[in-house]
Motif scaffolding. Structure first.
Motif, PDB file in Angstrom:
ATOM      1  N   LEU A   4       0.811  -1.216   0.000  1.00 38.40           N
ATOM      2  CA  LEU A   4       0.000   0.000   0.000  1.00 38.40           C
ATOM      3  C   LEU A   4       0.845   1.267   0.000  1.00 38.40           C
ATOM      4  O   LEU A   4       0.322   2.362  -0.137  1.00 38.40           O
ATOM      5  CB  LEU A   4      -0.924   0.006   1.225  1.00 38.40           C
ATOM      6  CG  LEU A   4      -2.017  -1.062   1.236  1.00 38.40           C
ATOM      7  CD1 LEU A   4      -2.715  -1.080   2.589  1.00 38.40           C
ATOM      8  CD2 LEU A   4      -3.010  -0.833   0.110  1.00 38.40           C
ATOM      9  N   SER A   5       2.131   1.115   0.153  1.00 40.98           N
ATOM     10  CA  SER A   5       3.038   2.270   0.225  1.00 40.98           C
ATOM     11  C   SER A   5       3.465   2.699  -1.172  1.00 40.98           C
ATOM     12  O   SER A   5       3.634   1.876  -2.065  1.00 40.98           O
ATOM     13  CB  SER A   5       4.272   1.912   1.054  1.00 40.98           C
ATOM     14  OG  SER A   5       3.888   1.508   2.343  1.00 40.98           O
ATOM     15  N   SER A   6       3.668   4.002  -1.320  1.00 38.54           N
ATOM     16  CA  SER A   6       4.131   4.526  -2.610  1.00 38.54           C
ATOM     17  C   SER A   6       5.612   4.214  -2.796  1.00 38.54           C
ATOM     18  O   SER A   6       6.344   4.027  -1.816  1.00 38.54           O
ATOM     19  CB  SER A   6       3.912   6.036  -2.674  1.00 38.54           C
ATOM     20  OG  SER A   6       4.853   6.704  -1.849  1.00 38.54           O
ATOM     21  N   PRO A   7       6.083   4.189  -4.047  1.00 39.42           N
ATOM     22  CA  PRO A   7       7.526   3.975  -4.277  1.00 39.42           C
ATOM     23  C   PRO A   7       8.376   5.054  -3.609  1.00 39.42           C
ATOM     24  O   PRO A   7       9.471   4.769  -3.129  1.00 39.42           O
ATOM     25  CB  PRO A   7       7.661   4.032  -5.801  1.00 39.42           C
ATOM     26  CG  PRO A   7       6.299   3.746  -6.336  1.00 39.42           C
ATOM     27  CD  PRO A   7       5.326   4.236  -5.303  1.00 39.42           C
ATOM     28  N   TRP A   8       7.866   6.288  -3.558  1.00 36.41           N
ATOM     29  CA  TRP A   8       8.619   7.368  -2.914  1.00 36.41           C
ATOM     30  C   TRP A   8       8.749   7.119  -1.416  1.00 36.41           C
ATOM     31  O   TRP A   8       9.808   7.351  -0.832  1.00 36.41           O
ATOM     32  CB  TRP A   8       7.967   8.725  -3.177  1.00 36.41           C
ATOM     33  CG  TRP A   8       8.197   9.202  -4.565  1.00 36.41           C
ATOM     34  CD1 TRP A   8       7.273   9.284  -5.567  1.00 36.41           C
ATOM     35  CD2 TRP A   8       9.433   9.636  -5.126  1.00 36.41           C
ATOM     36  NE1 TRP A   8       7.863   9.752  -6.719  1.00 36.41           N
ATOM     37  CE2 TRP A   8       9.199   9.982  -6.482  1.00 36.41           C
ATOM     38  CE3 TRP A   8      10.731   9.769  -4.635  1.00 36.41           C
ATOM     39  CZ2 TRP A   8      10.196  10.445  -7.328  1.00 36.41           C
ATOM     40  CZ3 TRP A   8      11.733  10.246  -5.482  1.00 36.41           C
ATOM     41  CH2 TRP A   8      11.458  10.567  -6.794  1.00 36.41           C
ATOM     42  N   GLU A   9       7.664   6.656  -0.796  1.00 34.04           N
ATOM     43  CA  GLU A   9       7.735   6.361   0.631  1.00 34.04           C
ATOM     44  C   GLU A   9       8.717   5.229   0.895  1.00 34.04           C
ATOM     45  O   GLU A   9       9.511   5.294   1.834  1.00 34.04           O
ATOM     46  CB  GLU A   9       6.353   5.990   1.178  1.00 34.04           C
ATOM     47  CG  GLU A   9       6.383   5.737   2.682  1.00 34.04           C
ATOM     48  CD  GLU A   9       5.081   5.233   3.260  1.00 34.04           C
ATOM     49  OE1 GLU A   9       5.044   5.027   4.482  1.00 34.04           O
ATOM     50  OE2 GLU A   9       4.111   5.020   2.493  1.00 34.04           O
ATOM     51  N   LEU A  10       8.689   4.204   0.048  1.00 35.63           N
ATOM     52  CA  LEU A  10       9.613   3.081   0.220  1.00 35.63           C
ATOM     53  C   LEU A  10      11.070   3.529   0.080  1.00 35.63           C
ATOM     54  O   LEU A  10      11.934   3.094   0.843  1.00 35.63           O
ATOM     55  CB  LEU A  10       9.278   1.965  -0.762  1.00 35.63           C
ATOM     56  CG  LEU A  10       7.940   1.264  -0.524  1.00 35.63           C
ATOM     57  CD1 LEU A  10       7.655   0.265  -1.650  1.00 35.63           C
ATOM     58  CD2 LEU A  10       7.906   0.576   0.828  1.00 35.63           C
TER      59      LEU A  10
END
Length: 197
Positions: A10-16
Protein backbone atom coordinates in the motif's frame (compact mmCIF):
# COMPACT_ATOMS: atom_id res chain seq x y z
CA UNK A 1 4.24 -11.37 8.01
CA UNK A 2 1.24 -11.12 5.70
CA UNK A 3 0.20 -7.82 7.33
CA UNK A 4 3.74 -6.53 6.87
CA UNK A 5 3.71 -7.36 3.14
CA UNK A 6 0.22 -5.91 2.69
CA UNK A 7 1.36 -2.66 4.32
CA UNK A 8 4.36 -2.45 2.01
CA UNK A 9 2.15 -3.00 -1.03
CA UNK A 10 0.00 0.00 0.00
CA UNK A 11 3.04 2.27 0.22
CA UNK A 12 4.13 4.53 -2.61
CA UNK A 13 7.53 3.97 -4.28
CA UNK A 14 8.62 7.37 -2.91
CA UNK A 15 7.73 6.36 0.63
CA UNK A 16 9.61 3.08 0.22
CA UNK A 17 12.70 4.94 -1.05
CA UNK A 18 12.51 7.33 1.90
CA UNK A 19 12.27 4.34 4.26
CA UNK A 20 15.38 2.74 2.76
CA UNK A 21 17.29 6.02 3.14
CA UNK A 22 16.07 6.40 6.73
CA UNK A 23 17.32 2.91 7.60
CA UNK A 24 20.64 3.75 5.97
CA UNK A 25 20.82 6.97 8.01
CA UNK A 26 20.27 5.29 11.36
CA UNK A 27 22.54 2.35 10.57
CA UNK A 28 25.33 4.74 9.63
CA UNK A 29 24.61 7.02 12.63
CA UNK A 30 24.93 4.04 14.97
CA UNK A 31 28.39 3.50 13.51
CA UNK A 32 29.08 7.24 13.75
CA UNK A 33 29.72 7.32 10.00
CA UNK A 34 29.79 10.73 8.36
CA UNK A 35 27.75 9.29 5.48
CA UNK A 36 24.62 9.08 7.62
CA UNK A 37 24.01 12.75 6.85
CA UNK A 38 23.68 12.53 3.01
CA UNK A 39 21.22 9.62 3.43
CA UNK A 40 19.24 11.74 5.91
CA UNK A 41 19.19 14.72 3.55
CA UNK A 42 17.79 12.84 0.55
CA UNK A 43 15.19 11.03 2.64
CA UNK A 44 14.14 14.31 4.25
CA UNK A 45 13.44 15.91 0.87
CA UNK A 46 11.12 13.03 -0.07
CA UNK A 47 9.31 13.03 3.26
CA UNK A 48 8.84 16.82 3.20
CA UNK A 49 6.61 16.46 0.15
CA UNK A 50 4.81 13.31 1.33
CA UNK A 51 3.90 14.75 4.73
CA UNK A 52 2.78 18.10 3.32
CA UNK A 53 0.40 16.22 1.01
CA UNK A 54 -0.98 14.36 4.05
CA UNK A 55 -1.52 17.64 5.97
CA UNK A 56 1.00 16.67 8.62
CA UNK A 57 2.46 20.16 8.47
CA UNK A 58 4.67 19.87 11.53
CA UNK A 59 6.17 16.63 10.19
CA UNK A 60 6.79 18.31 6.84
CA UNK A 61 8.48 21.22 8.61
CA UNK A 62 10.53 18.74 10.61
CA UNK A 63 11.76 17.10 7.41
CA UNK A 64 12.84 20.49 6.04
CA UNK A 65 14.69 21.00 9.33
CA UNK A 66 16.31 17.57 8.91
CA UNK A 67 17.68 18.71 5.59
CA UNK A 68 19.37 21.68 7.26
CA UNK A 69 20.54 19.54 10.18
CA UNK A 70 21.98 16.97 7.78
CA UNK A 71 24.27 19.68 6.40
CA UNK A 72 25.10 20.89 9.91
CA UNK A 73 25.65 17.35 11.21
CA UNK A 74 27.94 16.52 8.31
CA UNK A 75 29.97 19.67 8.97
CA UNK A 76 29.97 19.16 12.76
CA UNK A 77 31.10 15.54 12.60
CA UNK A 78 33.69 16.28 9.91
CA UNK A 79 35.06 19.28 11.80
CA UNK A 80 35.36 17.40 15.08
CA UNK A 81 35.72 18.86 18.54
CA UNK A 82 35.84 22.68 18.59
CA UNK A 83 39.36 24.06 18.76
CA UNK A 84 40.94 20.62 18.98
CA UNK A 85 40.77 19.43 15.37
CA UNK A 86 39.84 15.98 16.71
CA UNK A 87 36.91 13.63 16.27
CA UNK A 88 33.77 14.71 18.09
CA UNK A 89 33.30 12.38 21.08
CA UNK A 90 30.09 11.06 22.64
CA UNK A 91 29.25 12.99 25.83
CA UNK A 92 26.41 13.29 28.35
CA UNK A 93 24.40 16.11 29.91
CA UNK A 94 23.02 16.15 33.47
CA UNK A 95 19.39 15.29 34.31
CA UNK A 96 18.53 18.86 35.35
CA UNK A 97 19.42 20.11 31.89
CA UNK A 98 17.12 17.47 30.38
CA UNK A 99 14.27 18.20 32.81
CA UNK A 100 14.43 21.92 32.00
CA UNK A 101 14.51 21.13 28.28
CA UNK A 102 11.48 18.83 28.53
CA UNK A 103 9.45 21.48 30.36
CA UNK A 104 10.33 24.20 27.86
CA UNK A 105 9.65 21.95 24.87
CA UNK A 106 6.29 20.84 26.30
CA UNK A 107 5.14 24.43 26.79
CA UNK A 108 6.33 25.31 23.29
CA UNK A 109 4.45 22.30 21.89
CA UNK A 110 1.20 23.37 23.56
CA UNK A 111 1.53 26.86 22.09
CA UNK A 112 2.05 25.41 18.62
CA UNK A 113 -0.92 23.05 19.09
CA UNK A 114 -3.10 26.05 19.87
CA UNK A 115 -1.94 27.88 16.75
CA UNK A 116 -2.40 24.87 14.49
CA UNK A 117 -5.83 24.12 15.92
CA UNK A 118 -7.07 27.66 15.39
CA UNK A 119 -5.37 28.64 12.13
CA UNK A 120 -4.83 25.51 9.98
CA UNK A 121 -6.54 22.36 8.79
CA UNK A 122 -3.75 20.22 10.29
CA UNK A 123 -4.60 16.71 11.44
CA UNK A 124 -3.40 14.77 14.50
CA UNK A 125 -2.29 18.11 15.93
CA UNK A 126 -1.14 17.01 19.39
CA UNK A 127 0.80 13.97 18.29
CA UNK A 128 2.19 15.71 15.21
CA UNK A 129 3.37 18.70 17.24
CA UNK A 130 4.86 16.95 20.25
CA UNK A 131 6.75 14.39 18.15
CA UNK A 132 7.99 17.13 15.86
CA UNK A 133 9.18 19.53 18.56
CA UNK A 134 10.98 16.78 20.45
CA UNK A 135 12.45 15.44 17.20
CA UNK A 136 13.96 18.88 16.48
CA UNK A 137 15.60 18.71 19.88
CA UNK A 138 16.75 15.08 19.61
CA UNK A 139 18.22 15.71 16.16
CA UNK A 140 20.27 18.58 17.53
CA UNK A 141 21.54 16.25 20.27
CA UNK A 142 22.60 13.72 17.60
CA UNK A 143 24.68 16.39 15.82
CA UNK A 144 26.47 17.04 19.13
CA UNK A 145 26.80 13.28 19.89
CA UNK A 146 24.93 13.56 23.20
CA UNK A 147 24.26 10.04 24.47
CA UNK A 148 20.81 10.79 25.90
CA UNK A 149 19.47 11.53 22.43
CA UNK A 150 18.64 7.84 22.19
CA UNK A 151 16.29 8.02 25.20
CA UNK A 152 14.32 10.73 23.45
CA UNK A 153 14.25 8.79 20.19
CA UNK A 154 12.93 5.67 21.92
CA UNK A 155 9.86 7.57 23.13
CA UNK A 156 9.42 9.66 19.98
CA UNK A 157 9.71 6.69 17.62
CA UNK A 158 7.16 4.71 19.63
CA UNK A 159 4.60 7.48 19.15
CA UNK A 160 5.51 7.80 15.48
CA UNK A 161 4.51 4.17 14.87
CA UNK A 162 0.94 5.03 15.86
CA UNK A 163 0.87 8.39 14.04
CA UNK A 164 2.13 7.11 10.71
CA UNK A 165 0.00 3.96 10.78
CA UNK A 166 -3.12 6.02 11.46
CA UNK A 167 -2.30 8.31 8.50
CA UNK A 168 -1.73 5.43 6.06
CA UNK A 169 2.07 5.65 5.92
CA UNK A 170 2.39 1.93 6.62
CA UNK A 171 5.98 1.44 5.49
CA UNK A 172 7.03 4.47 7.53
CA UNK A 173 5.17 3.14 10.59
CA UNK A 174 7.03 -0.16 10.22
CA UNK A 175 10.27 1.81 9.83
CA UNK A 176 9.65 3.49 13.17
CA UNK A 177 8.86 0.17 14.80
CA UNK A 178 12.27 -0.99 13.56
CA UNK A 179 13.77 2.28 14.80
CA UNK A 180 12.63 1.52 18.36
CA UNK A 181 14.83 -1.58 18.26
CA UNK A 182 17.72 0.15 16.49
CA UNK A 183 17.68 2.98 19.05
CA UNK A 184 18.56 0.51 21.81
CA UNK A 185 21.47 -0.73 19.70
CA UNK A 186 22.54 2.87 19.01
CA UNK A 187 22.51 3.73 22.71
CA UNK A 188 24.59 0.66 23.57
CA UNK A 189 27.10 1.34 20.81
CA UNK A 190 27.51 5.05 21.63
CA UNK A 191 27.83 4.27 25.33
CA UNK A 192 30.61 1.79 24.62
CA UNK A 193 32.42 4.40 22.54
CA UNK A 194 32.02 7.00 25.30
CA UNK A 195 33.40 4.65 27.95
CA UNK A 196 36.39 3.78 25.75
CA UNK A 197 37.22 7.44 25.21
Amino acid sequence: MAAFLDALMLSSPWELLAVVLAIAYLTLAIRQSLWCWPAAAIGAVIYTVLFADARLYMESLLQAFYLVMAAYGFWQWKRGAPGKNAELKVTQLNWRWHLYSIIVLSVLSLCIVWLLTHYTDAEEVYLDTFTTVFSFFATFLVTKKILETWYYWLVIDSFYVFLFWSKGFYATALLFALYTVMVVIAFWRWRQDMVRN
